[in-house]
Enzyme design. Structure first.
Site, PDB file in Angstrom:
ATOM      1  N   LEU A 166      18.890  12.606  27.397  1.00 31.09           N
ATOM      2  CA  LEU A 166      18.996  13.776  26.527  1.00 31.09           C
ATOM      3  C   LEU A 166      18.036  13.543  25.366  1.00 31.09           C
ATOM      4  O   LEU A 166      18.063  12.483  24.732  1.00 31.09           O
ATOM      5  CB  LEU A 166      20.433  13.922  26.022  1.00 31.09           C
ATOM      6  CG  LEU A 166      20.884  15.257  25.413  1.00 31.09           C
ATOM      7  CD1 LEU A 166      20.626  16.414  26.371  1.00 31.09           C
ATOM      8  CD2 LEU A 166      22.354  15.195  25.055  1.00 31.09           C
ATOM      9  N   ASP A 167      17.148  14.501  25.099  1.00 35.84           N
ATOM     10  CA  ASP A 167      16.131  14.345  24.054  1.00 35.84           C
ATOM     11  C   ASP A 167      16.753  13.986  22.705  1.00 35.84           C
ATOM     12  O   ASP A 167      17.882  14.400  22.408  1.00 35.84           O
ATOM     13  CB  ASP A 167      15.316  15.626  23.903  1.00 35.84           C
ATOM     14  CG  ASP A 167      14.373  15.866  25.077  1.00 35.84           C
ATOM     15  OD1 ASP A 167      14.148  14.927  25.852  1.00 35.84           O
ATOM     16  OD2 ASP A 167      13.872  17.005  25.208  1.00 35.84           O
TER      17      ASP A 167
END
Length: 295
Positions: free
Chosen positions: A37-38
Site C-alpha cells: 500500500l503506497d
C-alpha cells in the site's frame, strides 16, 4: 505467534515500515504482508505472522476495494497530488461526462504501470529508474475492475470521489490518469483508502498505536487465525484417525470422507478435525485428498 494482524495503515508509513513495527511489537521474526500500500495511502494492510507467512504465495483472494479522491486539470510525475507538477490544463468536465466515460474502465482493461511503482524491469524497480530521471519501456498489464462508481463530483473544483472494486495489480493512480485523458484533460489522485483487501474489512483493523497498547497489556485478541485467510474454501471435517493420517502427510480416500458422493478434481478444502480445529489445506487429486499446504 501464528495468524493475521489487520493493520489500519496510516499515511507516511510504507508497508515495509508497518511490517518492521509489527515485528518489534509482537517479538516475531517471521512477518510479511499481503500486498503493498503506497506510503500516502491508508487502510487495510493484512500482516502475516509465523506460519501464516507460508500463505503469501497461495492467498486465494487478492481483490481490493478502494475509495479514491481525484482532481482534474492537474498532472504530476507520480500521478498523485504528492508528486512534481508536470502539467496544468483547464478542465470543465461535468458529472455526466464522467459517468459516461466510466464504462470504458469497467471489466477487464489494460494498464501501463506508473514509473513510480514497485514493478520490476530488468531486475530494477521502476521507481528507481524514475528517481534517476530515466524512463523505461513498460508492458501493459491486464487487470479487472469489477465495479467503478462515481460517489461525488464538484464541477466548480473539478474534484470528486470514486469507489473501486478491482483485482490485484490495479493501479488506482493510473486509472484516474487514464480516465482524465479519456475526458480530454489530465488528473491526479488526491487521497486513497483501501477499505477491503483479501476478504478483510477496514472496520476489523487496528492502528499501530492500538497494537502497541494491546501487546503491552497482554491482550492478543487482535490476532486472526491462519484459517481466516482461506474462508472462501469449503470446510471438510475428518475423523480423529484421518486427521492424524493427514497431518502426517498421507492422502485420504475420498469415499471414506464426506466427499464420497463426488467432488470436482483439484478443488481445495479447509481440512478440520472433529473438534473443528483447522489442520491444513487439502486438494482433491482423483480419488484422493492430498495435502496442499500445512500450517
Amino acid at each position: 505467534m501464528n495468524g493475521v494482524v489487520l493493520i489500519r495503515k496510516e499515511k507516511e508509513f510504507t508497508s515495509f515500515d508497518v511490517v518492521a513495527v509489527v515485528r518489534k511489537l509482537v517479538g516475531q521474526k517471521k512477518v510479511g504482508h499481503t500486498g503493498t500500500l503506497d506510503p500516502n495511502a491508508t487502510g487495510v494492510l493484512p500482516v502475516l505472522l509465523g506460519t501464516a507467512t507460508k500463505a503469501q504465495d497461495i492467498i486465494p483472494c487478492h481483490d481490493k476495494k478502494y475509495r479514491a479522491d481525484f482532481k482534474l486539470g492537474l498532472a504530476t510525475d507520480t500521478l498523485d497530488i504528492w508528486g512534481t507538477v508536470t502539467e496544468e490544463k483547464p478542465s470543465s468536465v461535468t458529472r455526466e461526462d464522467i459517468e459516461e466515460a466510466l464504462g470504458s474502465f469497467r471489466g477487464e482493461i489494460e494498464q501501463l504501470p506508473p514509473m513510480y511503482s514497485a514493478v520490476s524491469v530488468d531486475g530494477k524497480r521502476l521507481y528507481q529508474y524514475a528517481r534517476e530521471g530515466k524512463a523505461v519501456e513498460r508492458r501493459a498489464r491486464r487487470v479487472t475492475v469489477y465495479s467503478l462508481e462515481l460517489l461525488s463530483f464538484d464541477e466548480s473544483t473539478q474534484s470528486g470521489t470514486l469507489d473501486i472494486y478491482c483485482s490485484n495489480g490495479t493501479y488506482i493512480r493510473t486509472l484516474i490518469d487514464d480516465l482524465a485523458r479519456e475526458l480530454g484533460t489530465v488528473g491526479v489522485m488526491t487521497d486513497l483508502v483501501r477499505y477491503e483487501a483479501c476478504g478483510y474489512r477496514l472496520e476489523d483493523c487496528i492502528t499501530l498505536d492500538e497494537l502497541k497498547a494491546r501487546t503491552e497489556s497482554g491482550d492478543f485478541c487482535f490476532l486472526h487465525s491462519v484459517e481466516s485467510i482461506f474462508m472462501c474454501y469449503d470446510a471438510l471435517q475428518v475423523s480423529d484417525k484421518q486427521a492424524q493420517r493427514f497431518i502426517n502427510g498421507n492422502p485420504l480416500d475420498i469415499v471414506r470422507t464426506e466427499l464420497r458422493d463426488g467432488v470436482e478434481d483439484k478443488k481445495i478444502f479447509r481440512v478440520k478435525d472433529r473438534q473443528g480445529a483447522f489442520l491444513s489445506l487439502g486438494i482433491v487429486d482423483g480419488n484422493e485428498l492430498k495435502m496442499y499446504k500445512h500450517f
